[in-house]
Design a protein around this motif. Sequence first.
Motif, mmCIF file in Angstrom:
data_model
loop_
_atom_site.group_PDB
_atom_site.id
_atom_site.type_symbol
_atom_site.label_atom_id
_atom_site.label_comp_id
_atom_site.label_asym_id
_atom_site.label_seq_id
_atom_site.Cartn_x
_atom_site.Cartn_y
_atom_site.Cartn_z
ATOM 1 N N ARG A 1 0.835 -1.208 0.000
ATOM 2 C CA ARG A 1 0.000 0.000 0.000
ATOM 3 C C ARG A 1 0.875 1.265 0.000
ATOM 4 N N ARG A 2 1.910 1.256 0.849
ATOM 5 C CA ARG A 2 2.795 2.418 0.998
ATOM 6 C C ARG A 2 3.554 2.709 -0.304
ATOM 7 N N ILE A 3 4.093 1.675 -0.927
ATOM 8 C CA ILE A 3 4.910 1.881 -2.129
ATOM 9 C C ILE A 3 4.042 2.169 -3.344
ATOM 10 N N GLY B 1 4.450 9.749 -10.127
ATOM 11 C CA GLY B 1 4.083 9.774 -11.533
ATOM 12 C C GLY B 1 4.664 8.610 -12.321
ATOM 13 N N ILE B 2 5.003 7.514 -11.630
ATOM 14 C CA ILE B 2 5.479 6.308 -12.312
ATOM 15 C C ILE B 2 4.343 5.752 -13.161
ATOM 16 N N GLU B 3 4.644 5.324 -14.380
ATOM 17 C CA GLU B 3 3.595 4.834 -15.283
ATOM 18 C C GLU B 3 3.130 3.425 -14.929
ATOM 19 N N ALA B 4 4.067 2.567 -14.505
ATOM 20 C CA ALA B 4 3.719 1.170 -14.233
ATOM 21 C C ALA B 4 4.529 0.651 -13.052
ATOM 22 N N LEU B 5 3.861 -0.085 -12.166
ATOM 23 C CA LEU B 5 4.500 -0.718 -11.026
ATOM 24 C C LEU B 5 4.095 -2.186 -11.033
ATOM 25 N N PHE C 1 12.347 3.712 -1.181
ATOM 26 C CA PHE C 1 11.894 3.700 -2.574
ATOM 27 C C PHE C 1 12.412 4.934 -3.299
ATOM 28 N N TYR C 2 12.323 6.080 -2.645
ATOM 29 C CA TYR C 2 12.855 7.301 -3.242
ATOM 30 C C TYR C 2 14.363 7.194 -3.475
#
Length: 263
Positions: free
Chosen positions: A68-70, A78-82, A246-247
């Motif tokens: 949930r956090r990530i 603004g990542i397009e796909a995870l 993550f950052y």
Amino acid sequence: MIRALKKWLIGYKEEARQTEEGRERIASLQKAPLPRHVAIIMDGNGRWAKKRGLPRVAGHRAGMKTVRRITRAADDLGIEALTLYSFSTENWKRPKDEVNYLMGLPEEFLRTDLDELVSRNIRVRMLGEEEGLPEHTLDAIRKFKEATKENTGMILSFALNYGSRAEIIHAIERIIDDMKSGKLSKDVLDESLIGQYLYTADLPDPDLMIRTSGEVRISNFMLWQLAYSELWFTDVQWPDFSKEMFYQAIEDFQRRSRRYGAV
């Protein structure tokens, strides 16, 4: 009463400070090119639980909070796909009670997170073989897909009952079938064509692959798609993987020079 009010006010100010710092961090990262697609091997749930004297399922429960956090962090950036490696074809070898718990997580995620995913305009999908999955798991996945199919924001993919070698074999079988039927000619066979037959046909290849918990291998995950991905490893176990970590992975990606074989 006054003491409680002061405590609330302090907490409110601290939350506001952290929110502002988070906005500044995101704005800073967005000044440089971001990875379009981030793939994550979420490793270490069981070891996290064992270290605390807890059952393995407690680690998976804690790991869901990290999902949930990530997801929020990636969407805010603004990542397009995870893409999250959730359950491999080899994971069926785990204890039955653990497997049963993992197969129930999509239902739990549906109950707790669907509304937020819809409000964030996130589209949910699954990568992997549906055959062999329990009907209740498939039902939850279908509901996710249906509820988010019109969304146009980040694509959140769960690699479930996924194995990259099986994916490639499946793609080759489909290509052979289409050649036999006359839909394809051998002359058009190239890397691009094979990519169109993979589960990730409509996704860009991952620019960045993250793996937690200290293992430094790919473990049958996106073998074709990770050919030129940047790899980032951490000893931190998945339940403890923070938004800041993550950052840091994104920041490290931005410092690298991607030459794709060129000088």
